[in-house]
Design a protein around this motif. Structure first.
Motif, short mmCIF file in Angstrom:
data_model
loop_
_atom_site.label_atom_id
_atom_site.label_comp_id
_atom_site.label_asym_id
_atom_site.label_seq_id
_atom_site.Cartn_x
_atom_site.Cartn_y
_atom_site.Cartn_z
N PHE A 31 0.84 -1.19 0.00
CA PHE A 31 0.00 0.00 0.00
C PHE A 31 0.88 1.24 0.00
O PHE A 31 2.01 1.22 0.51
CB PHE A 31 -0.92 0.01 1.22
N GLU A 32 0.32 2.32 -0.56
CA GLU A 32 1.07 3.57 -0.64
C GLU A 32 0.11 4.76 -0.53
O GLU A 32 -0.89 4.82 -1.25
CB GLU A 32 1.82 3.67 -1.97
N PRO A 33 0.38 5.71 0.38
CA PRO A 33 -0.45 6.93 0.44
C PRO A 33 -0.26 7.76 -0.82
O PRO A 33 0.84 7.86 -1.36
CB PRO A 33 0.09 7.66 1.68
N HIS A 34 -1.35 8.35 -1.30
CA HIS A 34 -1.32 9.09 -2.56
C HIS A 34 -2.20 10.34 -2.41
O HIS A 34 -3.37 10.22 -2.08
CB HIS A 34 -1.83 8.20 -3.70
N ALA A 35 -1.62 11.50 -2.67
CA ALA A 35 -2.38 12.75 -2.58
C ALA A 35 -3.32 12.89 -3.78
O ALA A 35 -2.95 12.53 -4.90
CB ALA A 35 -1.43 13.94 -2.51
N VAL A 36 -4.52 13.39 -3.52
CA VAL A 36 -5.52 13.56 -4.58
C VAL A 36 -6.15 14.93 -4.46
O VAL A 36 -6.14 15.55 -3.39
CB VAL A 36 -6.61 12.47 -4.51
N LYS A 37 -6.71 15.39 -5.56
CA LYS A 37 -7.50 16.62 -5.59
C LYS A 37 -8.94 16.24 -5.87
O LYS A 37 -9.22 15.57 -6.87
CB LYS A 37 -6.97 17.56 -6.68
N LEU A 38 -9.84 16.64 -4.98
CA LEU A 38 -11.22 16.19 -5.03
C LEU A 38 -12.15 17.32 -5.43
O LEU A 38 -11.86 18.50 -5.21
CB LEU A 38 -11.66 15.61 -3.68
N GLY A 39 -13.30 16.93 -6.01
CA GLY A 39 -14.32 17.87 -6.40
C GLY A 39 -15.55 17.73 -5.54
O GLY A 39 -15.47 17.57 -4.32
N ARG A 40 -16.72 17.70 -6.17
CA ARG A 40 -17.98 17.69 -5.43
C ARG A 40 -18.26 16.34 -4.82
O ARG A 40 -17.68 15.32 -5.21
CB ARG A 40 -19.12 18.11 -6.35
N GLN A 41 -19.16 16.34 -3.83
CA GLN A 41 -19.55 15.14 -3.11
C GLN A 41 -20.99 14.78 -3.47
O GLN A 41 -21.85 15.65 -3.59
CB GLN A 41 -19.44 15.38 -1.61
N ALA A 42 -21.24 13.47 -3.65
CA ALA A 42 -22.59 13.05 -4.05
C ALA A 42 -22.84 11.62 -3.60
O ALA A 42 -22.17 10.70 -4.07
CB ALA A 42 -22.76 13.15 -5.56
N ASP A 43 -23.79 11.46 -2.68
CA ASP A 43 -24.27 10.15 -2.24
C ASP A 43 -23.16 9.16 -1.93
O ASP A 43 -23.08 8.06 -2.46
CB ASP A 43 -25.19 9.56 -3.32
N GLY A 44 -22.25 9.55 -1.04
CA GLY A 44 -21.21 8.63 -0.58
C GLY A 44 -19.98 8.56 -1.45
O GLY A 44 -19.08 7.76 -1.17
N TYR A 45 -19.88 9.38 -2.50
CA TYR A 45 -18.72 9.37 -3.38
C TYR A 45 -18.18 10.78 -3.54
O TYR A 45 -18.91 11.76 -3.42
CB TYR A 45 -19.07 8.78 -4.75
N ARG A 46 -16.87 10.87 -3.83
CA ARG A 46 -16.22 12.15 -4.08
C ARG A 46 -15.61 12.14 -5.48
O ARG A 46 -14.96 11.18 -5.89
CB ARG A 46 -15.11 12.39 -3.05
N GLU A 47 -15.83 13.22 -6.17
CA GLU A 47 -15.27 13.35 -7.52
C GLU A 47 -13.76 13.53 -7.42
O GLU A 47 -13.26 14.30 -6.59
CB GLU A 47 -15.90 14.54 -8.22
N VAL A 48 -13.00 12.83 -8.28
CA VAL A 48 -11.54 12.91 -8.30
C VAL A 48 -11.13 13.78 -9.49
O VAL A 48 -11.39 13.43 -10.64
CB VAL A 48 -10.90 11.52 -8.41
N LEU A 49 -10.48 14.90 -9.19
CA LEU A 49 -10.01 15.80 -10.25
C LEU A 49 -8.59 15.47 -10.67
O LEU A 49 -8.27 15.53 -11.86
CB LEU A 49 -10.09 17.25 -9.76
N GLU A 50 -7.73 15.12 -9.73
CA GLU A 50 -6.33 14.79 -10.03
C GLU A 50 -5.84 13.73 -9.05
O GLU A 50 -6.32 13.65 -7.92
CB GLU A 50 -5.44 16.04 -9.91
N GLY A 51 -4.86 12.93 -9.51
CA GLY A 51 -4.18 12.00 -8.62
C GLY A 51 -4.49 10.54 -8.81
O GLY A 51 -3.74 9.69 -8.34
N LEU A 52 -5.60 10.19 -9.46
CA LEU A 52 -5.97 8.80 -9.65
C LEU A 52 -6.39 8.56 -11.09
O LEU A 52 -6.73 9.49 -11.82
CB LEU A 52 -7.12 8.40 -8.71
N GLU A 53 -6.35 7.29 -11.47
CA GLU A 53 -6.80 6.88 -12.79
C GLU A 53 -7.81 5.75 -12.64
O GLU A 53 -7.83 5.04 -11.62
CB GLU A 53 -5.62 6.42 -13.65
N ALA A 54 -8.63 5.58 -13.65
CA ALA A 54 -9.61 4.49 -13.63
C ALA A 54 -8.87 3.16 -13.56
O ALA A 54 -7.89 2.93 -14.27
CB ALA A 54 -10.48 4.55 -14.88
N GLY A 55 -9.33 2.28 -12.69
CA GLY A 55 -8.71 0.98 -12.49
C GLY A 55 -7.83 0.89 -11.27
O GLY A 55 -7.47 -0.22 -10.86
N ASP A 56 -7.45 2.03 -10.67
CA ASP A 56 -6.66 1.99 -9.44
C ASP A 56 -7.49 1.37 -8.31
O ASP A 56 -8.71 1.54 -8.25
CB ASP A 56 -6.23 3.40 -9.03
#
Length: 473
Positions: free
Chosen positions: A406-431
């Protein structure tokens, strides 16, 4: 003879010592000359050994190329690494990895990380037994259509547009009270009380006199008939202005005699909210006798937080849960959004209109509101709320690089909706991100980083109990 022999020995020792010192100086001079004559064969890129230059140069980041000498070419080759490749890491040490071969923004190949290599800085390895004990769960980062629900609390209030104050425009007394309890339901036209007023009796008499004069002057001149008609009309209009019901006026015209008392009727269907009227009391013009509210439609005044008010629209559908009726769900719509914000609670009041045909929604009841904000048209990359660790200054998630890593990874988040947070930067689909027990893993990762700064860390050794040494303390 002995004296000469001693002198000769001393002389020979001095000559030998001088020759030895001279030889040492010559050897040192030759070494310095050899060192000064050492020249590099070429210069190589500080980050990519495959890029070379015959002369000193600088790379695109301003770093000097490294000299390569002849003796460096004779160094034994590093033993090639073997084992299963776990992933590929950024060649410059940036916190970016890839499951397959990849090049960075400068065209350099990502470096493979083998199973037998030590853990990179910032990563932590946890045994399968410990993962099972902690209850670690992960979820794949994917694109989702975010539908944001806004929730707020509020209370039921009477519709201000359906509240009526019952007053009179003349002075009098209450002879009899028919509706004598607060909360009593009344129907439109139902008598509320019986009133006596000298002013009202005088007004009735004036009307009857004017009416009789009108009838007596039928044969008189047109001017006289007009004056009589005007007097009768003014007297009748005065009774209309005093809100005397048409049925009572009809009764007055039929009997042709003033009524000593008149009933006061309810203007609407509703419930008595206030009843200052008491039998026998004297009332003055404009004094409140009853306050009646039509509760067939009620308001729910909800306090919506300022960060959510942007998702509220007039006419928006609303679902309301009332604490008094947990098994029922009430539907309404947003009728009005108030233009001011309460600075103490940082909320904006929203007025919701609810039908109340069965009378279940009583003023003062508490309820919770769920407003469905418009869904996003495009799917967006999102992670569960539980995957985000918010320190206040940054937001991180724990990436699962491989089984148990495991590895900590900084992310930039957007709006929140029904238990999920939008990811603007830092992650890719499939992670793969950790959604449960991530705080425990993050704490262990911080401990590993702290121990690394003191000279290394072995996850397995740190959990072992050291054996006692004989004679040790």
């Amino acid at each position: 003879m002995i004296k000469y022999a001693g002198f000769i020995i001393i002389l020979l020792f001095g000559i030998g010592l001088g020759l030895w010192i001279g030889q040492q100086r010559v050897a040192k001079t030759q070494a310095n000359v050899g060192l000064n004559e050492r020249k590099p064969l070429y210069y190589r890129h500080p980050m990519n050994p495959k890029i070379t230059s015959p002369t000193p140069a600088k790379d695109e980041m301003g770093m000097d190329y490294l000299p390569v000498y002849a003796e460096d070419q004779n160094l034994p080759e590093a033993k090639p690494k073997s084992g299963r490749i776990l992933y590929y890491r950024h060649p410059m040490g940036a916190p970016d990895t890839s499951p397959g071969p990849k090049k960075d923004e400068m065209g350099m190949d990502y470096v493979p990380v083998y199973e037998t290599e030590p853990e990179p800085s910032g990563q932590i390895r946890i045994s399968p037994e410990k993962i099972q004990k902690l209850g670690v769960t992960t979820e794949t980062v994917a694109k989702r259509t975010l539908t944001r629900s806004i929730r707020a609390l509020g209370s039921i209030q009477a519709d201000e547009r359906r509240v009526h104050a019952v007053t009179l425009k003349f002075e009098g007394w209450i002879q009899h009270l028919y509706v004598n309890a607060t909360g009593q339901a009344v129907k439109r036209g139902q008598p509320l009380l019986e009133i006596y007023s000298p002013e009202l009796v005088t007004a009735q008499q004036e009307y009857l006199i004017a009416r009789q004069g009108k009838q007596a002057l039928r044969q008189a001149s047109a001017q006289a008939r007009g004056t009589a008609e005007q007097l009768a009309e003014n007297a009748l209009q005065r009774l209309h202005y005093w809100d005397i019901a048409p049925a009572q006026l009809q009764h007055l015209q039929t009997l042709e005699k003033p009524l000593d008392t008149l009933p006061l009727t309810a203007p609407v269907n509703g419930v008595v909210l206030e009843k200052p009227a008491v039998e026998g009391m004297r009332f003055m013009p404009g004094e409140l006798l009853f306050r009646i509210a039509d509760l067939s439609t009620v308001w729910l005044l909800a306090d919506v937080f300022e960060q959510d008010i942007g998702g509220v629209r007039q006419g928006q559908a609303v679902q309301v849960h009332i604490d008094a009726y947990p098994e029922r769900l009430f539907s309404g719509k947003v009728d009005f959004i108030y233009p001011t914000l309460a600075t103490a609670t940082r909320t904006v009041q929203v007025r919701i209109e609810l039908p109340n045909d069965k009378g279940l929604l009583k003023p003062g009841l508490y309820g919770s509101v769920a407003l469905a904000a418009p869904a996003e048209k495009d799917a967006r990359l999102a992670v569960p709320d539980s995957a985000v660790i918010d320190s206040g200054t940054r937001r991180i998630v724990l990436l699962q690089r491989s089984e148990g890593r495991f590895e900590p990874h900084a992310v930039k988040l957007g709006r929140q909706a029904d238990g999920y947070r939008e990811v603007l930067e830092g992650l890719e689909a499939g992670d793969e991100v950790v959604t449960r027990a991530n705080f425990l893993i993050d704490a262990e990762s911080n401990l590993k980083s702290a121990l690394d700064s003191f000279g290394g860390y072995d996850a397995d050794a740190s959990q072992a109990v050291p054996e006692a040494q004989p004679g040790g303390r």
